[in-house]
Design a protein around this motif. Structure first.
Motif, short mmCIF file in Angstrom:
data_model
loop_
_atom_site.label_atom_id
_atom_site.label_comp_id
_atom_site.label_asym_id
_atom_site.label_seq_id
_atom_site.Cartn_x
_atom_site.Cartn_y
_atom_site.Cartn_z
N GLU A 1 0.97 -1.17 0.09
CA GLU A 1 0.05 -0.05 0.01
C GLU A 1 0.67 1.30 0.07
OE1 GLU A 1 -2.38 -0.30 3.09
OE2 GLU A 1 -3.72 -2.06 2.36
N SER A 2 2.16 1.18 0.33
CA SER A 2 2.87 2.43 0.30
C SER A 2 3.00 3.13 -1.07
CB SER A 2 4.42 2.16 1.08
OG SER A 2 5.09 1.18 0.02
N ARG A 3 3.07 2.18 -1.82
CA ARG A 3 3.13 2.65 -3.21
C ARG A 3 1.79 3.68 -3.63
NH1 ARG A 3 2.77 1.27 -8.87
NH2 ARG A 3 4.99 1.60 -9.96
N GLY A 4 0.82 3.38 -3.11
CA GLY A 4 -0.27 4.02 -3.51
C GLY A 4 -0.25 5.43 -2.73
N LEU A 5 0.36 5.34 -1.43
CA LEU A 5 0.53 6.50 -0.70
C LEU A 5 1.30 7.65 -1.36
CD1 LEU A 5 1.01 4.95 3.01
CD2 LEU A 5 -0.85 6.55 2.08
N VAL A 6 2.38 7.15 -1.99
CA VAL A 6 3.25 8.13 -2.85
C VAL A 6 2.54 8.85 -3.92
CG1 VAL A 6 5.40 8.23 -4.32
CG2 VAL A 6 5.40 6.84 -2.14
N LEU A 7 1.83 7.87 -4.68
CA LEU A 7 0.94 8.52 -5.74
C LEU A 7 -0.15 9.36 -5.27
CD1 LEU A 7 0.60 5.31 -7.94
CD2 LEU A 7 2.37 7.24 -8.12
N SER A 8 -0.77 9.11 -4.06
CA SER A 8 -1.59 9.88 -3.60
C SER A 8 -1.06 11.20 -3.14
CB SER A 8 -2.23 9.35 -2.24
OG SER A 8 -2.86 8.22 -2.55
N LEU A 9 0.14 11.25 -2.70
CA LEU A 9 0.71 12.39 -2.13
C LEU A 9 1.15 13.23 -3.24
CD1 LEU A 9 2.46 14.11 -0.06
CD2 LEU A 9 4.62 12.63 -0.67
N ILE A 10 1.49 12.71 -4.42
CA ILE A 10 1.83 13.51 -5.81
C ILE A 10 0.47 14.21 -6.10
CG2 ILE A 10 2.31 13.29 -8.42
CD1 ILE A 10 3.99 10.84 -7.57
N SER A 11 -0.73 13.62 -6.12
CA SER A 11 -1.79 14.32 -6.41
C SER A 11 -2.14 15.21 -5.45
CB SER A 11 -2.92 13.30 -6.74
OG SER A 11 -4.22 13.95 -7.14
N ALA A 12 -2.09 15.05 -4.23
CA ALA A 12 -2.33 16.04 -3.24
C ALA A 12 -1.34 17.52 -3.57
CB ALA A 12 -2.01 15.59 -1.85
N LEU A 13 0.13 17.21 -3.57
CA LEU A 13 0.63 18.51 -3.73
C LEU A 13 0.57 19.03 -5.21
CD1 LEU A 13 4.19 16.79 -2.53
CD2 LEU A 13 2.52 18.19 -1.15
N LYS A 14 0.13 18.38 -5.96
CA LYS A 14 -0.15 19.06 -7.41
C LYS A 14 -1.18 20.15 -7.07
CE LYS A 14 1.04 15.84 -11.13
NZ LYS A 14 0.35 15.23 -12.14
N GLN A 15 -2.45 19.75 -6.30
CA GLN A 15 -3.44 20.27 -5.98
C GLN A 15 -3.24 21.53 -5.19
OE1 GLN A 15 -7.29 18.12 -5.47
NE2 GLN A 15 -5.68 16.25 -5.39
N ILE A 16 -2.21 21.51 -4.27
CA ILE A 16 -1.88 22.50 -3.42
C ILE A 16 -1.26 23.48 -4.26
CG2 ILE A 16 -0.30 23.08 -1.61
CD1 ILE A 16 -0.88 20.43 -0.11
N CYS A 17 -0.22 23.03 -5.26
CA CYS A 17 0.58 23.74 -6.08
C CYS A 17 -0.50 24.52 -7.26
CB CYS A 17 1.63 23.20 -6.92
SG CYS A 17 2.88 22.63 -5.96
N ASN A 18 -1.61 24.00 -7.16
CA ASN A 18 -2.67 24.71 -8.27
C ASN A 18 -3.24 25.84 -7.46
OD1 ASN A 18 -2.22 23.06 -10.37
ND2 ASN A 18 -4.03 21.83 -10.17
N HIS A 19 -3.88 25.61 -6.42
CA HIS A 19 -4.57 26.43 -5.37
C HIS A 19 -4.85 25.74 -4.45
CE1 HIS A 19 -7.42 29.56 -3.96
NE2 HIS A 19 -6.76 30.48 -4.67
N PRO A 20 -4.70 26.27 -2.93
CA PRO A 20 -5.06 25.62 -1.97
C PRO A 20 -6.73 25.08 -1.85
CG PRO A 20 -4.01 27.59 -1.21
CD PRO A 20 -4.00 27.55 -2.51
N ALA A 21 -7.64 26.09 -2.55
CA ALA A 21 -9.01 25.75 -2.62
C ALA A 21 -9.08 24.14 -3.54
CB ALA A 21 -9.70 26.51 -3.32
N ASN A 22 -8.37 24.02 -4.42
CA ASN A 22 -8.48 22.93 -5.05
C ASN A 22 -7.82 21.65 -4.19
OD1 ASN A 22 -6.54 21.64 -7.98
ND2 ASN A 22 -8.61 21.05 -7.27
N TYR A 23 -7.19 21.65 -3.55
CA TYR A 23 -6.63 20.61 -2.38
C TYR A 23 -7.85 20.48 -1.36
CZ TYR A 23 -4.56 18.26 1.24
OH TYR A 23 -4.23 17.09 2.52
N LYS A 24 -8.27 21.62 -0.92
CA LYS A 24 -9.29 21.60 0.35
C LYS A 24 -10.74 21.33 -0.28
CE LYS A 24 -7.86 25.48 2.02
NZ LYS A 24 -8.14 26.74 3.29
#
Length: 501
Positions: A282-305
Motif C-alpha cells: 500500500e505504500s506505493r499508493g501513498l506516494v501517488l496520492s501524495l503526488i496528487s495532493a501536492l499538485k492540487q496544493i500547487c494549483n491553489h489551496p482551494a483545489n486541495y481543500k
C-alpha cells in the motif's frame, strides 16, 4: 495496399496530420472496390463521434452513415431496418428476444459509427459470425490494456480489414503497442509474455538500440508514423514554442505543502516497515496520492481543500500559479488571441472559470469537461470556433486532451503537468495541427522549489531514444526509496512568494 490484401495496419501519424480524413478515404476506397459491401464499423471515444460524423458528411457525403449512440439508438436502428430491410446483422440486446436479434451491421448503411462505451454495453450486438467489411478504431490507445473488457470486445470483432488510429500508440509501456497490434494484425508480435521477455526490459529500461531497431523492422511494414515537425511532411505548419513558466508558492501554499509532506512521509515510513506485506504494498499508493495532493496544493489551496469555486474565486493571491496565469493571460487577451488552458482536475477547471470571470481581464471562459453531455461539449467547441469574444477555453485533460480540433487557439497553457510527454503532447496538439496559421506558444506552469520543478528537470534530462521509446508517466515514483522521496518532496522554503524571488 494492406487493406486490398485483407490485412490490418496501425496509422500512428502525429496528432493533427489528418488520420480521420485518411480513414474516411479508406472507407470510400473499400466501398468502391469491394462487392458485396456490408457495413463498416468505426469505434471512437464518445467525445469524438459528432466530429467524425461531420467529417464524413463533409468529405464523403455519398457514404450512408448511422450514428449508433444515445438512449434512442435502438428505436433509430429499428426504423432503419424496417425502411431498408435487413442484411442479417444485430439490433440492441434489449430490443428483442435473443432468438430474434438482428445484428447492428444489418442496417442498410455503409458505415456504423459508435462509441467504445456503446460497444462495451452491447458487445453481442456487434460481435457475430457475419462480421464487418472493415473495423476502424480511433484513439486506439483505448485498447492498450489486453485484460480490459473493451479490449477483448474490440479484438472479437470480425472483419478482413482492421485499422487502428492513434497518435500515441505507446503511452506508458511497450505492452500497449503489442495490444494494439494484436487487434490490427493478430499474431504479428507473438504472445505478450514472449514479446515482453524479448523487447520489454531491453527497450524500456536499458534503451537497447539493437532491440529497438529489431522491433522497428518488424512493425515498420504495418505502422505508418509521420511527424508534423518533419518539413518533408508539412512545410507550411507554423512553429511550436514551448516555454516553462515558473511560479512561486504563496505562504499559505508553502505551509500546507510542508504539512502534507511531513504527515504522508511519516505514514509511508511506517507502512514500509510494517511486517504485513499488504501494508508494504500500500505504500506505493501513498506516494501517488501524495503526488496528487501536492499538485492540487500547487494549483491553489482551494483545489486541495475541495472548496467551492464561488467561495474561492476572489482569492487569486493564495496561489502563485494563479497569479502567474493572470499575468500570462493579460497580453494574450489584449492581442485578441485565443488560448486553451488544461488541468487534470475538474474542480480546478471550475475554479479557473470562476476566477477568470471575476478578474479584470474581461473574459467569460468556456469550460469543456467530462461531466458535460455530448451536446453541451459540441456547443462549447462550436462557440469557441465561431465567437471572437470566446477567447479562453478551459479543458479537463482527460475529456479534452484528445481528438478535438481547436486551431483557433495559438496559445496552450498546461496549468498542472502530467509527467508523461505523450499525454501532454496530445493536449498541445489540439491547437498545433494542420489548419493552424499562427505560431503556437505552449506555456508549462511549474512551481519553483517544489517536487514539480525537480520532476520536470528529471523529465527534461531524459531523452527519448526514439518514437517507440516509452514515457513512464508518474508510476515510477512509487518505487523510489524513502531517502529519495524525502529529497524529492523537500520544499525549498526560500523560494516562496513571502520571501521574494
Amino acid at each position: 495496399a494492406h487493406a486490398a490484401n485483407g490485412m490490418g495496419c496501425v496509422l500512428a501519424d502525429d496528432m493533427g496530420l489528418g488520420k480521420t480524413l485518411q480513414a474516411i478515404a479508406l472507407l470510400l476506397h473499400l466501398k468502391g472496390t469491394r462487392s458485396p459491401w456490408t457495413a463498416a464499423l468505426v469505434v471512437v471515444p464518445s467525445s469524438l463521434m459528432y466530429n467524425w460524423r461531420r467529417e464524413m458528411q463533409r468529405f464523403a457525403p455519398t457514404l450512408r452513415v448511422m450514428l449508433y449512440h444515445g438512449a434512442d439508438r435502438g428505436a433509430a436502428l429499428k426504423k432503419l431496418l424496417e425502411a431498408g430491410g435487413s442484411r442479417g446483422c444485430v439490433t440492441p440486446a434489449g430490443d428483442r428476444p435473443a432468438a430474434k436479434r438482428q445484428r447492428v451491421a444489418a442496417a442498410p448503411v455503409d458505415v456504423v459509427l459508435t462509441s467504445y462505451g456503446t460497444l462495451k454495453a452491447e458487445a453481442k450486438s456487434f460481435v457475430g459470425d457475419q462480421g464487418w467489411s472493415c473495423v476502424i478504431v480511433d484513439e486506439a490507445q483505448t485498447i492498450k490494456n489486453p485484460n480490459a473488457q473493451i479490449t477483448r470486445t474490440v479484438k472479437a470483432l470480425k472483419a478482413p480489414v482492421r485499422v487502428a488510429l492513434s497518435g500515441t500508440p505507446i503511452e506508458n509501456k511497450l505492452s500497449e503497442l503489442h495490444s494494439i497490434f494484436d487487434y490490427a494484425i493478430p499474431g504479428l508480435l507473438g504472445p505478450l509474455k514472449e514479446f515482453s521477455r524479448q523487447y520489454g526490459k531491453a527497450i524500456e529500461q536499458r534503451q537497447d538500440e539493437a532491440k529497438l531497431h529489431q522491433l522497428r523492422r518488424l512493425t515498420a511494414p504495418f505502422l505508418l508514423r509521420r511527424l508534423k515537425t518533419d518539413k518533408a511532411i508539412i512545410a507550411d505548419l507554423p512553429d511550436k514554442v514551448a516555454i516553462d513558466e515558473y511560479a512561486a508558492l504563496s505562504a499559505a501554499q508553502a505551509a500546507m505543502y510542508q504539512a502534507v509532506v511531513d504527515n504522508t512521509l511519516d505514514t509511508l515510513a511506517a507502512a514500509r516497515d510494517d511486517p504485513d506485506p499488504l501494508k508494504r504494498k500500500e505504500s506505493r499508493g501513498l506516494v501517488l496520492s501524495l503526488i496528487s495532493a501536492l499538485k492540487q496544493i500547487c494549483n491553489h489551496p482551494a483545489n486541495y481543500k475541495r472548496e467551492g469555486a464561488a467561495h474561492a474565486a476572489d482569492r487569486v493571491e493564495d496561489s502563485g500559479k494563479m497569479t502567474l496565469l493572470m499575468d500570462l493571460l493579460e497580453p494574450i487577451v489584449a492581442a485578441g488571441d485565443k488560448v486553451l488552458i488544461f488541468s487534470q482536475y475538474a474542480r480546478m477547471c471550475q475554479l479557473l472559470q470562476q476566477m477568470l470571470q471575476r478578474s479584470a481581464l474581461g473574459v467569460r471562459p468556456l469550460v469543456y469537461e467530462g461531466s458535460m453531455s455530448q451536446k453541451q461539449r459540441d456547443h462549447v467547441v462550436r462557440r469557441f470556433a465561431s465567437d471572437p469574444s470566446a477567447q479562453v477555453l478551459i479543458l479537463s485533460l482527460k475529456a479534452g486532451g484528445v481528438g478535438l480540433n481547436l486551431t483557433q487557439a495559438n496559445h496552450v497553457i498546461h496549468y498542472d503537468l502530467w509527467w508523461n510527454p505523450q499525454v501532454e503532447a496530445q493536449a498541445t496538439d489540439r491547437a498545433f495541427r494542420i489548419g493552424q496559421a499562427k505560431n503556437v506558444f505552449v506555456h508549462r506552469l511549474v512551481t519553483r522549489g517544489t517536487f514539480e520543478e525537480k520532476i520536470n528537470a528529471m523529465m527534461q534530462r531524459k531523452r527519448e531514444l526514439a518514437e517507440l521509446t516509452v514515457a513512464s508517466g508518474e508510476s515510477w515514483l512509487g518505487d523510489l526509496s524513502s531517502d529519495e522521496l524525502k529529497d524529492l518532496f523537500a520544499l525549498s522554503s526560500d523560494l516562496t512568494q513571502a520571501d521574494g524571488p
